[in-house]
Write a protein that holds these residues in place. Structure first.
Motif, mmCIF file in Angstrom:
data_model
loop_
_atom_site.group_PDB
_atom_site.id
_atom_site.type_symbol
_atom_site.label_atom_id
_atom_site.label_comp_id
_atom_site.label_asym_id
_atom_site.label_seq_id
_atom_site.Cartn_x
_atom_site.Cartn_y
_atom_site.Cartn_z
ATOM 1 N N THR A 20 35.030 48.730 28.211
ATOM 2 C CA THR A 20 33.681 49.114 28.840
ATOM 3 C C THR A 20 33.859 48.955 30.419
ATOM 4 O O THR A 20 33.152 49.736 31.242
ATOM 5 N N LYS A 24 34.162 51.560 34.083
ATOM 6 C CA LYS A 24 33.543 51.202 35.484
ATOM 7 C C LYS A 24 34.631 51.141 36.443
ATOM 8 O O LYS A 24 34.278 51.663 37.712
ATOM 9 N N LYS A 27 35.548 54.640 37.477
ATOM 10 C CA LYS A 27 34.496 55.124 38.220
ATOM 11 C C LYS A 27 34.581 54.843 39.540
ATOM 12 O O LYS A 27 34.418 55.828 40.604
ATOM 13 N N TYR A 28 35.036 53.855 40.071
ATOM 14 C CA TYR A 28 34.875 53.262 41.354
ATOM 15 C C TYR A 28 36.609 53.375 41.971
ATOM 16 O O TYR A 28 36.823 52.992 43.090
ATOM 17 N N ASP A 159 27.128 47.420 40.054
ATOM 18 C CA ASP A 159 27.665 47.467 38.714
ATOM 19 C C ASP A 159 29.171 46.973 38.697
ATOM 20 O O ASP A 159 29.680 46.360 37.771
ATOM 21 N N VAL A 160 30.155 47.211 39.854
ATOM 22 C CA VAL A 160 31.281 46.800 39.854
ATOM 23 C C VAL A 160 31.349 45.288 40.013
ATOM 24 O O VAL A 160 32.165 44.622 39.546
ATOM 25 N N VAL A 163 30.944 43.467 37.151
ATOM 26 C CA VAL A 163 32.198 43.649 36.309
ATOM 27 C C VAL A 163 32.930 42.148 36.344
ATOM 28 O O VAL A 163 33.455 41.899 35.246
#
Length: 187
Positions: A20, A24, A27-28, A159-160, A163
């Motif tokens: 999960t 993320k 994505k970045y 969201d990062v 993480v």
């Protein structure tokens, strides 16, 4: 980040969480590496939490042998404009969980009790998480709410940054087994 351990019995759950987190990071475009180093039986300490007349007391029990997975998880350092995230503070009733991003510093005691104040919007409302950011120009620290991160830094990375808290919560350097009264005697 570095080398960590977990019980083999917990490893499937840990792998799910890492997948999960990895989505993320992908994505970045943040590079990371997850690698299993070994699976070995290890002698781990056993503790029992007892209620005594002094309050709760941790009692050492005989160690047991448990299968352990040793792994590494590393990732590129995150930079948000002119700021580098130092820690994520998860605000709870009476105390905060502090997830360190910059392992070279030690969290001051105040971080464990401070409110969810945001220095960007100058508001002190009920927040679940804030981020401690270090200004690369002058080294000053700022506490910013996760919803204000994009406006404050120019980069949408709430969201990062979250993480990091997720990663910190799954990393265990030292493994111990906590004995509960409802379990069979280990002796």
């Amino acid at each position: 980040m570095g080398t960590y351990k977990c019980f083999k019995s917990d490893f499937a759950d840990l792998e799910k969480r890492i997948k999960t987190i990895s989505r993320k990071l992908d994505k970045y475009g943040i590079a990371y590496e997850f690698k299993i180093i070994s699976e070995t039986p290890e002698l781990v300490p056993v503790y029992e939490m007892l209620e005594t007349h002094k309050g709760k007391e941790m009692i050492n029990r005989d160690p047991i042998v448990v299968d352990v997975v040793t792994y590494t998880f590393t990732m590129d350092k995150l930079q948000l404009g002119d700021y580098i995230p130092v820690a994520v503070l998860e605000h709870m009733d009476g105390a905060n969980m502090v997830y360190m991003i910059d392992q070279t510093i030690t969290a001051p005691e105040i971080w464990f009790t401070m409110s969810g104040y945001c220095e960007h919007c100058n508001s002190n409302r009920q927040r679940k998480k804030t981020v401690m950011l270090r200004d690369q120009k002058n080294g000053n620290l700022k506490q910013v709410g996760t919803r204000c991160l994009k406006e404050f830094t120019g980069i949408d990375a709430a969201d990062v940054v979250g993480v990091y808290a997720d990663i910190s919560s799954i990393m265990l350097n030292d493994i111990s087994y906590q004995y509960h009264k409802s379990e069979k005697q280990l002796e």
